[in-house]
Design an enzyme around this catalytic site. Structure first.
Site, short mmCIF file in Angstrom:
data_model
loop_
_atom_site.label_atom_id
_atom_site.label_comp_id
_atom_site.label_asym_id
_atom_site.label_seq_id
_atom_site.Cartn_x
_atom_site.Cartn_y
_atom_site.Cartn_z
N LYS A 94 -3.46 -9.36 -6.86
CA LYS A 94 -4.80 -9.73 -6.37
C LYS A 94 -5.84 -8.70 -6.77
O LYS A 94 -5.52 -7.51 -6.87
CB LYS A 94 -4.78 -9.95 -4.85
CG LYS A 94 -4.73 -8.70 -4.03
CD LYS A 94 -5.30 -8.91 -2.63
CE LYS A 94 -5.53 -7.54 -1.99
NZ LYS A 94 -6.58 -7.46 -1.04
N LYS A 114 0.82 -1.22 0.00
CA LYS A 114 0.00 0.00 0.00
C LYS A 114 0.85 1.26 0.00
O LYS A 114 0.45 2.28 -0.55
CB LYS A 114 -0.99 -0.02 1.18
CG LYS A 114 -2.02 -1.11 1.00
CD LYS A 114 -3.34 -0.85 1.69
CE LYS A 114 -4.35 -1.90 1.22
NZ LYS A 114 -5.65 -1.83 1.83
N LYS A 144 -10.03 -3.41 -4.56
CA LYS A 144 -10.98 -2.30 -4.75
C LYS A 144 -10.29 -1.06 -5.28
O LYS A 144 -10.84 -0.30 -6.05
CB LYS A 144 -11.59 -1.88 -3.41
CG LYS A 144 -12.51 -2.86 -2.78
CD LYS A 144 -13.17 -2.20 -1.58
CE LYS A 144 -13.37 -3.17 -0.44
NZ LYS A 144 -12.20 -3.31 0.44
N1 AQP Z 1 -8.57 -10.63 -4.37
C1 AQP Z 1 -9.05 -11.19 -3.27
N2 AQP Z 1 -9.28 -12.51 -3.22
C2 AQP Z 1 -9.78 -13.09 -2.10
N3 AQP Z 1 -10.10 -12.39 -0.98
C3 AQP Z 1 -9.91 -11.06 -0.99
N4 AQP Z 1 -10.12 -10.11 -0.07
C4 AQP Z 1 -9.74 -8.91 -0.58
N5 AQP Z 1 -9.28 -9.06 -1.82
C5 AQP Z 1 -9.37 -10.39 -2.12
C6 AQP Z 1 -10.68 -10.34 1.25
O1 AQP Z 1 -11.79 -9.46 1.41
C7 AQP Z 1 -11.92 -9.13 2.79
C8 AQP Z 1 -12.13 -7.66 2.93
O2 AQP Z 1 -10.98 -6.98 2.47
P1 AQP Z 1 -10.76 -5.47 2.86
O3 AQP Z 1 -11.72 -4.61 2.17
O4 AQP Z 1 -10.79 -5.30 4.31
O5 AQP Z 1 -9.30 -5.13 2.46
P2 AQP Z 1 -8.36 -5.61 1.35
O6 AQP Z 1 -7.91 -7.00 1.61
O7 AQP Z 1 -7.26 -4.60 1.30
O8 AQP Z 1 -9.29 -5.58 0.05
P3 AQP Z 1 -9.11 -4.77 -1.24
O9 AQP Z 1 -10.27 -5.09 -2.11
O10 AQP Z 1 -7.78 -5.02 -1.83
O11 AQP Z 1 -9.28 -3.28 -0.79
P4 AQP Z 1 -8.28 -2.08 -0.92
O12 AQP Z 1 -8.00 -1.93 -2.39
O13 AQP Z 1 -9.02 -0.93 -0.36
O14 AQP Z 1 -7.06 -2.42 -0.15
C9 AQP Z 1 -10.66 -9.63 3.49
O15 AQP Z 1 -10.97 -10.82 4.20
C10 AQP Z 1 -9.72 -9.93 2.37
O16 AQP Z 1 -8.84 -10.99 2.68
#
Ligand code: AQP
Length: 348
Positions: free
Chosen positions: A215, A133, A218
């Site tokens: 991965k 990040k 969002k």
């Molecule tokens: N690509 C993924 N595959 C499987 N699981 C995923 N998770 C996130 N991306 C994937 C799981 O979703 C839950 C919530 O995630 P989060 O919103 O708390 O944060 P994150 O992991 O940082 O998700 P993002 O989508 O990548 O958000 P941003 O871009 O804001 O950082 C968690 O259980 C995560 O494991």
């Protein structure tokens, strides 16, 4: 033999002598940082929904985590409520789960501070999410982003849960949570239940459609990177059509062919077919046929969620009521854990 009966808000598990057996508890959270995508759904939310009858469930919209990346305040407020609405649309049931907003329980940042003082810089510096990040946001590498895992540990430890269902990307944070819980219990006295990650093999790491080596996320900016749960059928079909694959034509599960493997994994989960029958289904057929079939299954799977979301979205009072009830049910647990930690460490 064990069986269930429904009593009041929650079903209770009893044994044949009629004694109540307490269920194991789970906690998990999700950030209101943007539209929810297939990775969030398959890696986390879908599992939360499917496991609701097995556990005492606490789910949280972690808006305090979201501000580690700069957010527009008005949008953050809106996205927070929107995400709660989406979770209910996905099947999080107020009858079976407590759903609440992180910033409404002040014990989260309060406990995070105590944990901060018990996590070593070296351990925190190893967190790969911080590295990822901070690379993506080089102009805003703030202390909160670095400390994110301490707040996440507090989120979990406050509720004395057994399991934390997450996608694979969060495994390292759960390990840190376990370490700090064990260290605190050893050094100051028993305070926290040491939780285990619950990571289902299928869906644990859904990759970006445009880049199958990173991965699905969002905050990624690529137009065809993620399938969002609210994407229209046309958009879903177009994103899948453009998804990166390779120049081979055989449709088989082969990890070295990352793009195809990712698409096949999505198909496997949503179609509920096994790998052998999927390979047989597409034997001798090309990417076009497979991608059409994938689009169909994704569109059909997301349709009820989208419809339910649109219905709920017009009933904000109902979502607010669910969140208030969730808050009331979790707050005493958080308070009890925080007060114990505070006392053990000598702050009272
Ligand atoms: N690509 C993924 N595959 C499987 N699981 C995923 N998770 C996130 N991306 C994937 C799981 O979703 C839950 C919530 O995630 P989060 O919103 O708390 O944060 P994150 O992991 O940082 O998700 P993002 O989508 O990548 O958000 P941003 O871009 O804001 O950082 C968690 O259980 C995560 O494991």
């Amino acid at each position: 033999m064990k069986f269930y009966f429904s009593s009041g808000k929650r079903s209770k598990k009893i044994n044949k002598k009629g004694r109540k057996l307490s269920k194991k508890a789970v906690f998990s959270g999700i950030q209101p940082t943007g539209n929810i995508h297939l990775g969030n759904y398959l890696g986390a939310i879908r599992n939360w929904v499917n496991m609701q009858d097995l556990y005492e469930n606490i789910f949280c919209v972690v808006n305090s985590h979201a501000i580690t990346i700069r957010q527009n305040p008005a949008e953050l407020r809106e996205k927070t409520l929107d995400l709660a609405c989406m979770l209910v649309a996905c099947g999080i049931s107020p009858e079976k789960s407590s759903l609440f907003i992180q910033s409404e329980v002040d014990f989260h940042p309060a406990l995070a501070w105590i944990l901060d003082c018990n996590i070593f810089m070296g351990d925190m510096s190893r967190m790969t999410q911080f590295k990822d990040k901070s690379q993506k946001n080089p102009k805003n590498i703030n202390v909160g982003l670095f400390n994110y895992p301490a707040l996440m540990a507090a989120d979990i430890l406050l509720y004395q849960v057994d399991f934390v269902p997450v996608g694979e990307d969060q495994k390292q944070h759960i390990e840190l949570t376990r370490d700090v819980a064990m260290r605190f219990n050893r050094d100051f006295g028993e305070c926290f239940k040491v939780p285990e990650p619950l990571i289902l093999e299928s869906g644990a790491r859904i990759m970006g459609l445009d880049d199958p080596n990173s991965k699905m996320s969002k905050s990624a900016t690529g137009k065809n990177h993620a399938i969002f749960l609210l994407d229209s059928p046309d958009i879903i079909a177009s994103k899948i059509k453009k998804a990166t694959t390779d120049s081979n034509s055989e449709i088989v599960f082969d990890k070295s062919r990352a793009g195809l493997y990712n698409l096949l994994s999505i198909y496997e989960i949503l179609s509920k077919k096994d790998r052998g029958s999927i390979e047989a289904e597409f034997n001798g057929k090309g990417y076009g046929v497979f991608k059409n079939a994938l689009s169909e299954v994704v569109i059909e799977s997301l349709k009820p969620i989208r419809e339910s979301y649109l219905r709920l979205k017009s009933n904000e009072d109902y979502i607010r009521k669910i969140l208030n009830e969730g808050l009331e049910s979790v707050k005493p647990k958080a308070e009890a854990t925080y007060n114990r930690a505070k006392e053990l460490i000598g702050l009272v």
